[in-house]
Design a protein around this motif. Structure first.
Motif, PDB file in Angstrom:
ATOM      1  N   GLU A  47     -10.101  -3.514  -7.980  1.00  0.00           N
ATOM      2  CA  GLU A  47     -11.482  -3.607  -8.488  1.00  0.00           C
ATOM      3  C   GLU A  47     -11.917  -2.298  -9.136  1.00  0.00           C
ATOM      4  OE1 GLU A  47     -13.216  -6.352  -4.963  1.00  0.00           O
ATOM      5  OE2 GLU A  47     -14.610  -4.836  -5.714  1.00  0.00           O
ATOM      6  N   ALA A  48     -11.378  -1.198  -8.611  1.00  0.00           N
ATOM      7  CA  ALA A  48     -11.718   0.119  -9.152  1.00  0.00           C
ATOM      8  C   ALA A  48     -10.885   0.453 -10.386  1.00  0.00           C
ATOM      9  CB  ALA A  48     -11.528   1.178  -8.073  1.00  0.00           C
ATOM     10  N   GLY A  49     -10.008  -0.482 -10.787  1.00  0.00           N
ATOM     11  CA  GLY A  49      -9.233  -0.281 -12.013  1.00  0.00           C
ATOM     12  C   GLY A  49      -7.840   0.282 -11.796  1.00  0.00           C
ATOM     13  N   LEU A  50      -7.417   0.388 -10.548  1.00  0.00           N
ATOM     14  CA  LEU A  50      -6.095   0.958 -10.281  1.00  0.00           C
ATOM     15  C   LEU A  50      -5.014  -0.108 -10.390  1.00  0.00           C
ATOM     16  CD1 LEU A  50      -7.067   3.187  -7.238  1.00  0.00           C
ATOM     17  CD2 LEU A  50      -6.363   3.998  -9.505  1.00  0.00           C
ATOM     18  N   THR A  51      -3.899   0.283 -11.006  1.00  0.00           N
ATOM     19  CA  THR A  51      -2.757  -0.623 -11.091  1.00  0.00           C
ATOM     20  C   THR A  51      -1.590  -0.097 -10.256  1.00  0.00           C
ATOM     21  OG1 THR A  51      -2.020   0.487 -13.102  1.00  0.00           O
ATOM     22  CG2 THR A  51      -3.390  -1.470 -13.384  1.00  0.00           C
ATOM     23  N   SER A  52      -1.631   1.191  -9.937  1.00  0.00           N
ATOM     24  CA  SER A  52      -0.606   1.803  -9.074  1.00  0.00           C
ATOM     25  C   SER A  52      -1.288   2.811  -8.166  1.00  0.00           C
ATOM     26  CB  SER A  52       0.425   2.587  -9.893  1.00  0.00           C
ATOM     27  OG  SER A  52       1.210   1.754 -10.688  1.00  0.00           O
ATOM     28  N   VAL A  53      -0.729   2.934  -6.959  1.00  0.00           N
ATOM     29  CA  VAL A  53      -1.197   3.988  -6.067  1.00  0.00           C
ATOM     30  C   VAL A  53       0.005   4.725  -5.494  1.00  0.00           C
ATOM     31  CG1 VAL A  53      -3.385   2.929  -5.385  1.00  0.00           C
ATOM     32  CG2 VAL A  53      -1.322   2.354  -4.114  1.00  0.00           C
ATOM     33  N   HIS A  54      -0.167   6.014  -5.286  1.00  0.00           N
ATOM     34  CA  HIS A  54       0.799   6.758  -4.491  1.00  0.00           C
ATOM     35  C   HIS A  54       0.255   6.684  -3.074  1.00  0.00           C
ATOM     36  CE1 HIS A  54       2.320   9.212  -8.200  1.00  0.00           C
ATOM     37  NE2 HIS A  54       2.174   7.933  -8.458  1.00  0.00           N
ATOM     38  N   TRP A  55       0.894   5.854  -2.286  1.00  0.00           N
ATOM     39  CA  TRP A  55       0.373   5.385  -0.996  1.00  0.00           C
ATOM     40  C   TRP A  55       0.889   6.284   0.104  1.00  0.00           C
ATOM     41  CZ3 TRP A  55      -0.741  -0.383  -0.064  1.00  0.00           C
ATOM     42  CH2 TRP A  55      -0.952  -0.657   1.299  1.00  0.00           C
ATOM     43  N   LEU A  56       0.016   7.041   0.741  1.00  0.00           N
ATOM     44  CA  LEU A  56       0.446   7.900   1.839  1.00  0.00           C
ATOM     45  C   LEU A  56       0.489   7.079   3.114  1.00  0.00           C
ATOM     46  CD1 LEU A  56      -1.392  10.059  -0.121  1.00  0.00           C
ATOM     47  CD2 LEU A  56      -0.193  11.526   1.478  1.00  0.00           C
ATOM     48  N   VAL A  57       1.706   6.953   3.623  1.00  0.00           N
ATOM     49  CA  VAL A  57       1.952   6.135   4.794  1.00  0.00           C
ATOM     50  C   VAL A  57       1.964   7.036   6.021  1.00  0.00           C
ATOM     51  CG1 VAL A  57       3.942   5.057   5.910  1.00  0.00           C
ATOM     52  CG2 VAL A  57       3.163   4.211   3.694  1.00  0.00           C
ATOM     53  N   TYR A  58       1.464   6.527   7.131  1.00  0.00           N
ATOM     54  CA  TYR A  58       1.506   7.305   8.364  1.00  0.00           C
ATOM     55  C   TYR A  58       2.493   6.782   9.374  1.00  0.00           C
ATOM     56  CZ  TYR A  58      -2.013  10.397   6.923  1.00  0.00           C
ATOM     57  OH  TYR A  58      -2.654  11.379   6.236  1.00  0.00           O
ATOM     58  N   GLU A  59       2.632   5.434   9.394  1.00  0.00           N
ATOM     59  CA  GLU A  59       3.471   4.844  10.427  1.00  0.00           C
ATOM     60  C   GLU A  59       4.392   3.808   9.809  1.00  0.00           C
ATOM     61  OE1 GLU A  59       0.709   4.513  14.268  1.00  0.00           O
ATOM     62  OE2 GLU A  59      -0.121   3.766  12.405  1.00  0.00           O
ATOM     63  N   PRO A  60       5.561   3.590  10.443  1.00  0.00           N
ATOM     64  CA  PRO A  60       6.503   2.592   9.909  1.00  0.00           C
ATOM     65  C   PRO A  60       5.858   1.217   9.723  1.00  0.00           C
ATOM     66  CG  PRO A  60       7.517   3.841  11.690  1.00  0.00           C
ATOM     67  CD  PRO A  60       6.080   4.272  11.628  1.00  0.00           C
ATOM     68  N   ILE A  61       4.933   0.868  10.583  1.00  0.00           N
ATOM     69  CA  ILE A  61       4.317  -0.457  10.520  1.00  0.00           C
ATOM     70  C   ILE A  61       3.636  -0.689   9.160  1.00  0.00           C
ATOM     71  CG2 ILE A  61       2.183   0.287  11.637  1.00  0.00           C
ATOM     72  CD1 ILE A  61       1.899  -2.395  12.902  1.00  0.00           C
ATOM     73  N   GLU A  62       3.169   0.388   8.562  1.00  0.00           N
ATOM     74  CA  GLU A  62       2.519   0.254   7.253  1.00  0.00           C
ATOM     75  C   GLU A  62       3.514  -0.223   6.183  1.00  0.00           C
ATOM     76  OE1 GLU A  62      -0.035   3.381   5.425  1.00  0.00           O
ATOM     77  OE2 GLU A  62      -0.156   4.074   7.484  1.00  0.00           O
ATOM     78  N   ILE A  63       4.745   0.271   6.299  1.00  0.00           N
ATOM     79  CA  ILE A  63       5.756  -0.115   5.312  1.00  0.00           C
ATOM     80  C   ILE A  63       6.119  -1.587   5.516  1.00  0.00           C
ATOM     81  CG2 ILE A  63       8.079   0.352   4.442  1.00  0.00           C
ATOM     82  CD1 ILE A  63       7.647   3.255   5.283  1.00  0.00           C
ATOM     83  N   ARG A  64       6.149  -2.001   6.783  1.00  0.00           N
ATOM     84  CA  ARG A  64       6.421  -3.408   7.074  1.00  0.00           C
ATOM     85  C   ARG A  64       5.316  -4.280   6.481  1.00  0.00           C
ATOM     86  NH1 ARG A  64       8.251  -2.690  12.436  1.00  0.00           N
ATOM     87  NH2 ARG A  64       6.265  -3.366  13.279  1.00  0.00           N
ATOM     88  N   VAL A  65       4.084  -3.805   6.631  1.00  0.00           N
ATOM     89  CA  VAL A  65       2.943  -4.548   6.100  1.00  0.00           C
ATOM     90  C   VAL A  65       3.028  -4.638   4.568  1.00  0.00           C
ATOM     91  CG1 VAL A  65       0.458  -4.333   5.698  1.00  0.00           C
ATOM     92  CG2 VAL A  65       1.358  -4.189   8.020  1.00  0.00           C
ATOM     93  N   LEU A  66       3.400  -3.531   3.956  1.00  0.00           N
ATOM     94  CA  LEU A  66       3.551  -3.510   2.499  1.00  0.00           C
ATOM     95  C   LEU A  66       4.586  -4.539   2.049  1.00  0.00           C
ATOM     96  CD1 LEU A  66       3.700   0.163   1.196  1.00  0.00           C
ATOM     97  CD2 LEU A  66       2.843  -1.799  -0.060  1.00  0.00           C
ATOM     98  N   GLN A  67       5.707  -4.551   2.780  1.00  0.00           N
ATOM     99  CA  GLN A  67       6.790  -5.473   2.453  1.00  0.00           C
ATOM    100  C   GLN A  67       6.325  -6.921   2.595  1.00  0.00           C
ATOM    101  OE1 GLN A  67      10.080  -3.951   4.677  1.00  0.00           O
ATOM    102  NE2 GLN A  67      11.494  -5.385   3.707  1.00  0.00           N
TER     103      GLN A  67
END
Ligand SMILES: [Zn+2]
Length: 543
Positions: free
Chosen positions: A239-259
């Motif tokens: 909504e803010a116009g972003l098409t890509s983000v450099h996503w700072l992950v903290y925990e492995p679970i976040e990567i699972r969620v992304l997947q």
């Protein structure tokens, strides 16, 4: 041999004639600012699959239309390459979004009302979390207390953070869960406020050290909750116009969620994943390094934290803080450790993204990079310093020499309005010197650091273009746009695939209500995102 080649050639010509070119989507009647020097402007583009197949005039692009083609009439609106945020904590942003928003609260009564409403919708035992209040906006002109919150929530534990994030107010239930009583002493670096007469804690907790006594009791979200919050954060980002983000992950679970989101087709944008240094060993041992992945999700850099923040006076400065000469901030890791970690990750083929805010921290990071590169020269490493806030001419020249990227968050110049007090006028001139960085030839990538700052890249562009404190460091709209497009793409090794509007690049586009180059700088913040397109797919449309 010759014959075969000829045959292939003939075949191609025949196929072209028989199956006329067609596009899946064409965008017509636009004002495209392409960030591509060989063709800076265009009127229309054609998209096939996920990529741009032609960029040109309406007339040129109309040739791509057949009956299956979707036609988008831009009605003269401005289109820029899909905007990229080079530093955002997406899961944190998602969680922040789900908390009660108290930014507009005008009285403690109003806060109580909002908390009470949430209590009614929340099963007993669950935490009620809020954020954004500011006592200067409250009619009562004082901090809320545990007793105020108890009236709204006698049984659910409540935490509400002040707008700056450096203070929490909690209710009695929360104090009890955290075991904070009259007897509890303030931890080093934090403060538990007490009633002068009774010594009872008031519920006001200052700085992380004290706040975390309660925050640590808030349960980690489940995978399902995290999926929902990340999904919400992604929606807000597009909504803010972003098409890509450099996503700072903290925990492995976040990567699972992304997947999971990606597999379910619920990831509306591209993610370049920046991981904490704690993951480094596992990644290296698995044979992974920066760049592994696909255009949607990709392993990015390894993040190392070297100091704190200017706001909390924990950024490591060479000279003491101007408003507190007793401290020069602190380094979170020691010299040896940092040099070893940098060298190891560098050798293993990773890009590093090192958080360094104070000039002492930046100096140390530069030394670590200089040593690593001396041990093993790797051209095109594109290591980055995250924030790189308090600079000086020498530091900038060293950054340039090594080829470091400055990953900067322009909106800080608006939020950190106290910076002159903190570091004094002479040093403040070198805090976020965007123009100087550009002039010295250091690639600067733009980001938000959301949820610390707002997600909107347009607010970032506005801040970089219209900042008031140090007008000599203002950049042009084009320079600011570069930070959020081609430079941010460069910071993830993807400038060949995105960051400008050109044939063969991904069809990532952001459509804006107004052309920021043609309006007064202070109006840039009012520009609205009309549409966000990622790989040819419209992921957000205002109408
Ligand atoms: Zn950050």
């Amino acid at each position: 041999m010759t014959l075969t080649l000829k045959a292939v050639h003939t075949l191609n010509v025949w196929r072209t004639r028989d199956q006329p070119m067609h596009a899946d989507i064409v965008l017509l009647n636009g004002n495209f600012v392409t960030m591509n020097p060989t063709q800076p402007h265009a009127q229309a583009v054609a998209v096939k699959d996920t990529k741009l197949t032609e960029v040109g005039t309406n007339k040129q692009i109309k040739r791509w239309i057949n009956k299956k083609t979707k036609i988008i009439d831009l009605k003269g609106k401005m289109v820029v390459p899909g905007l990229i945020d080079a530093h955002v904590h997406m899961a944190g942003f998602g969680r922040w979004l789900t908390r009660i928003d108290l930014r507009g609260a005008k009285s403690i009564k109003e806060i109580q009302k909002k908390v009470k409403k949430q209590v009614q919708e929340t099963p007993r035992g669950k935490w009620i979390l809020g954020r954004g209040w500011d006592q200067d906006r409250l009619a009562e002109k004082r901090y809320p207390t545990r007793w105020d919150l108890d009236k709204a929530s006698p049984h659910h534990p409540v935490i509400i953070n002040r707008v700056c994030g450096h203070m929490s107010v909690v209710n009695t239930e929360a104090l009890e869960l955290a075991g904070i009583t009259k007897e509890t002493l303030s931890p080093p670096g934090g403060q538990i406020d007490k009633e002068p007469k009774t010594n009872e804690p008031t519920g006001i907790l200052r700085e992380n050290a004290a706040m975390n006594l309660v925050w640590d009791k808030v349960p980690e979200p489940s995978e399902e909750e995290l999926t929902d919050t990340c999904s919400l954060a992604c929606r807000k980002a597009v909504e803010a116009g972003l098409t890509s983000v450099h996503w700072l992950v903290y925990e492995p679970i976040e990567i699972r969620v992304l997947q999971k989101l990606k597999a379910q087709g619920k990831l509306p944008l591209r993610a370049y994943i920046i991981m904490p240094v704690e993951f480094f060993g596992c990644l290296r041992d698995a044979g992974l390094s920066t760049g592994f992945g696909d255009p949607v999700t990709r392993i990015g850099s390894i993040k190392i934290l070297v100091d704190g923040s200017l706001g909390a006076r924990t950024a490591a400065l060479k000279q003491p803080y101007s408003d507190d000469p007793s401290t020069r901030g602190m380094l979170i890791c020691n010299r040896r450790e940092l040099c070893d970690m940098v060298a190891e990750a560098h050798r293993a083929g990773f890009q590093l993204a090192v958080h360094a805010i104070g000039d002492r921290a930046i100096d140390l990071v530069l030394t670590a990079f200089e040593r690593a590169l001396k041990q093993m020269l790797r051209k095109g490493h594109r290591h980055r310093i995250e924030h790189a806030s308090v600079l000086n001419k020498k530091l900038i020249q060293r950054m340039k020499k090594i080829g470091l990227i400055a990953s900067v968050q322009p909106h800080f110049v608006i939020s950190d309005f106290w910076v002159v007090n903190r570091v004094g006028r002479a040093r403040a001139k070198w805090v976020y010197p965007f123009k100087t960085l550009i002039h010295e030839g250091v690639v600067s990538a733009g980001g938000s650091d959301c949820p610390v700052e707002p997600i909107s890249p347009l607010l970032g562009i506005y801040a970089a273009v219209a900042q008031k404190s140090f007008p000599q460091e203002r950049v042009t709209v084009d320079e600011a746009l570069r930070m959020y497009t081609i430079n941010a793409a460069y910071a993830s090794f993807e400038e060949d695939a995105k960051g400008s509007i050109a044939v063969g690049k991904l069809a990532d586009l952001t459509v804006l209500s107004d052309d920021p180059r043609k309006i007064a700088p202070n109006k840039i913040k009012d520009i609205v995102v009309e549409m966000t397109i990622v790989g040819g797919r419209t992921v957000y449309s205002r109408r």
